[in-house]
Design a protein around this motif. Sequence first.
Motif, PDB file in Angstrom:
ATOM      1  N   LEU A  64       0.820  -1.209   0.000  1.00 30.79           N
ATOM      2  CA  LEU A  64       0.000   0.000   0.000  1.00 30.79           C
ATOM      3  C   LEU A  64       0.858   1.264   0.000  1.00 30.79           C
ATOM      4  O   LEU A  64       0.558   2.229  -0.701  1.00 30.79           O
ATOM      5  CB  LEU A  64      -0.934   0.012   1.210  1.00 30.79           C
ATOM      6  CG  LEU A  64      -2.117  -0.939   1.154  1.00 30.79           C
ATOM      7  CD1 LEU A  64      -2.859  -0.922   2.481  1.00 30.79           C
ATOM      8  CD2 LEU A  64      -3.043  -0.565   0.021  1.00 30.79           C
ATOM      9  N   PHE A  65       1.932   1.250   0.803  1.00 33.88           N
ATOM     10  CA  PHE A  65       2.805   2.415   0.867  1.00 33.88           C
ATOM     11  C   PHE A  65       3.366   2.750  -0.510  1.00 33.88           C
ATOM     12  O   PHE A  65       3.288   3.885  -0.976  1.00 33.88           O
ATOM     13  CB  PHE A  65       3.940   2.168   1.862  1.00 33.88           C
ATOM     14  CG  PHE A  65       4.945   3.283   1.924  1.00 33.88           C
ATOM     15  CD1 PHE A  65       4.676   4.424   2.650  1.00 33.88           C
ATOM     16  CD2 PHE A  65       6.154   3.190   1.245  1.00 33.88           C
ATOM     17  CE1 PHE A  65       5.588   5.469   2.698  1.00 33.88           C
ATOM     18  CE2 PHE A  65       7.071   4.214   1.291  1.00 33.88           C
ATOM     19  CZ  PHE A  65       6.786   5.357   2.025  1.00 33.88           C
ATOM     20  N   PHE A  66       3.912   1.747  -1.192  1.00 32.25           N
ATOM     21  CA  PHE A  66       4.521   2.007  -2.494  1.00 32.25           C
ATOM     22  C   PHE A  66       3.472   2.273  -3.577  1.00 32.25           C
ATOM     23  O   PHE A  66       3.738   2.976  -4.546  1.00 32.25           O
ATOM     24  CB  PHE A  66       5.463   0.883  -2.886  1.00 32.25           C
ATOM     25  CG  PHE A  66       6.697   0.870  -2.054  1.00 32.25           C
ATOM     26  CD1 PHE A  66       7.597   1.916  -2.137  1.00 32.25           C
ATOM     27  CD2 PHE A  66       6.953  -0.155  -1.161  1.00 32.25           C
ATOM     28  CE1 PHE A  66       8.738   1.932  -1.361  1.00 32.25           C
ATOM     29  CE2 PHE A  66       8.083  -0.152  -0.378  1.00 32.25           C
ATOM     30  CZ  PHE A  66       8.980   0.899  -0.474  1.00 32.25           C
ATOM     31  N   PHE A  67       2.268   1.733  -3.408  1.00 29.67           N
ATOM     32  CA  PHE A  67       1.188   2.060  -4.332  1.00 29.67           C
ATOM     33  C   PHE A  67       0.834   3.537  -4.235  1.00 29.67           C
ATOM     34  O   PHE A  67       0.690   4.220  -5.255  1.00 29.67           O
ATOM     35  CB  PHE A  67      -0.039   1.195  -4.039  1.00 29.67           C
ATOM     36  CG  PHE A  67      -1.241   1.582  -4.850  1.00 29.67           C
ATOM     37  CD1 PHE A  67      -1.315   1.255  -6.188  1.00 29.67           C
ATOM     38  CD2 PHE A  67      -2.277   2.283  -4.269  1.00 29.67           C
ATOM     39  CE1 PHE A  67      -2.417   1.618  -6.941  1.00 29.67           C
ATOM     40  CE2 PHE A  67      -3.386   2.649  -5.008  1.00 29.67           C
ATOM     41  CZ  PHE A  67      -3.462   2.314  -6.351  1.00 29.67           C
ATOM     42  N   ILE A  85       2.921  11.819   2.998  1.00 27.87           N
ATOM     43  CA  ILE A  85       1.499  11.591   2.730  1.00 27.87           C
ATOM     44  C   ILE A  85       1.213  10.101   2.635  1.00 27.87           C
ATOM     45  O   ILE A  85       0.231   9.601   3.192  1.00 27.87           O
ATOM     46  CB  ILE A  85       1.070  12.326   1.441  1.00 27.87           C
ATOM     47  CG1 ILE A  85       1.098  13.834   1.664  1.00 27.87           C
ATOM     48  CG2 ILE A  85      -0.316  11.883   1.000  1.00 27.87           C
ATOM     49  CD1 ILE A  85       0.918  14.648   0.401  1.00 27.87           C
ATOM     50  N   SER A  86       2.062   9.365   1.935  1.00 28.08           N
ATOM     51  CA  SER A  86       1.869   7.929   1.795  1.00 28.08           C
ATOM     52  C   SER A  86       1.940   7.227   3.152  1.00 28.08           C
ATOM     53  O   SER A  86       1.119   6.361   3.462  1.00 28.08           O
ATOM     54  CB  SER A  86       2.904   7.354   0.843  1.00 28.08           C
ATOM     55  OG  SER A  86       2.697   5.993   0.645  1.00 28.08           O
ATOM     56  N   LEU A  87       2.915   7.599   3.969  1.00 29.38           N
ATOM     57  CA  LEU A  87       3.029   7.020   5.303  1.00 29.38           C
ATOM     58  C   LEU A  87       1.804   7.358   6.152  1.00 29.38           C
ATOM     59  O   LEU A  87       1.274   6.497   6.852  1.00 29.38           O
ATOM     60  CB  LEU A  87       4.303   7.518   5.977  1.00 29.38           C
ATOM     61  CG  LEU A  87       4.600   6.956   7.359  1.00 29.38           C
ATOM     62  CD1 LEU A  87       4.835   5.454   7.267  1.00 29.38           C
ATOM     63  CD2 LEU A  87       5.799   7.641   7.956  1.00 29.38           C
ATOM     64  N   PHE A  88       1.337   8.596   6.073  1.00 32.17           N
ATOM     65  CA  PHE A  88       0.160   9.017   6.822  1.00 32.17           C
ATOM     66  C   PHE A  88      -1.072   8.201   6.417  1.00 32.17           C
ATOM     67  O   PHE A  88      -1.823   7.733   7.277  1.00 32.17           O
ATOM     68  CB  PHE A  88      -0.098  10.516   6.600  1.00 32.17           C
ATOM     69  CG  PHE A  88      -1.329  11.024   7.255  1.00 32.17           C
ATOM     70  CD1 PHE A  88      -1.373  11.195   8.634  1.00 32.17           C
ATOM     71  CD2 PHE A  88      -2.450  11.329   6.511  1.00 32.17           C
ATOM     72  CE1 PHE A  88      -2.517  11.664   9.251  1.00 32.17           C
ATOM     73  CE2 PHE A  88      -3.599  11.795   7.108  1.00 32.17           C
ATOM     74  CZ  PHE A  88      -3.634  11.966   8.485  1.00 32.17           C
ATOM     75  N   VAL A  89      -1.278   7.993   5.126  1.00 30.84           N
ATOM     76  CA  VAL A  89      -2.432   7.236   4.650  1.00 30.84           C
ATOM     77  C   VAL A  89      -2.358   5.783   5.118  1.00 30.84           C
ATOM     78  O   VAL A  89      -3.357   5.210   5.563  1.00 30.84           O
ATOM     79  CB  VAL A  89      -2.544   7.326   3.114  1.00 30.84           C
ATOM     80  CG1 VAL A  89      -3.600   6.380   2.590  1.00 30.84           C
ATOM     81  CG2 VAL A  89      -2.850   8.747   2.693  1.00 30.84           C
TER      82      VAL A  89
END
Length: 99
Positions: A64-67, A85-89
């Motif tokens: 999910l992070f890399f997506f 942002i990716s880490l937060f999501v």
Amino acid sequence: MYVYVAKNLANGLLITDTDFVLYHGTQMSPNWALIVYIYTGFFLIFGIEEQILPTINFFLYSYLFFFFVYILEMTNLKRNQIYLISLFVVVIITRFQKQ
């Protein structure tokens, strides 16, 4: 709920034979089904044990992070902002999954 359905599928039960159908019906969204089948595959390969769950979760969350990084790279954001942002999501997703 993912793990419950995946364990039943790994044991050879159909979704219609479980309590899942009483609450959610027999239809699954494609994303939900993908996660359930990933869990089921790991359970079929390594056995139905709770020790394998952290490995599966790490695999799913890193995916999910890399997506999200891939999607956000199409924007005009800076590299550090994309990672934050990716880490937060991913953290928000994992937080709501455990409740």
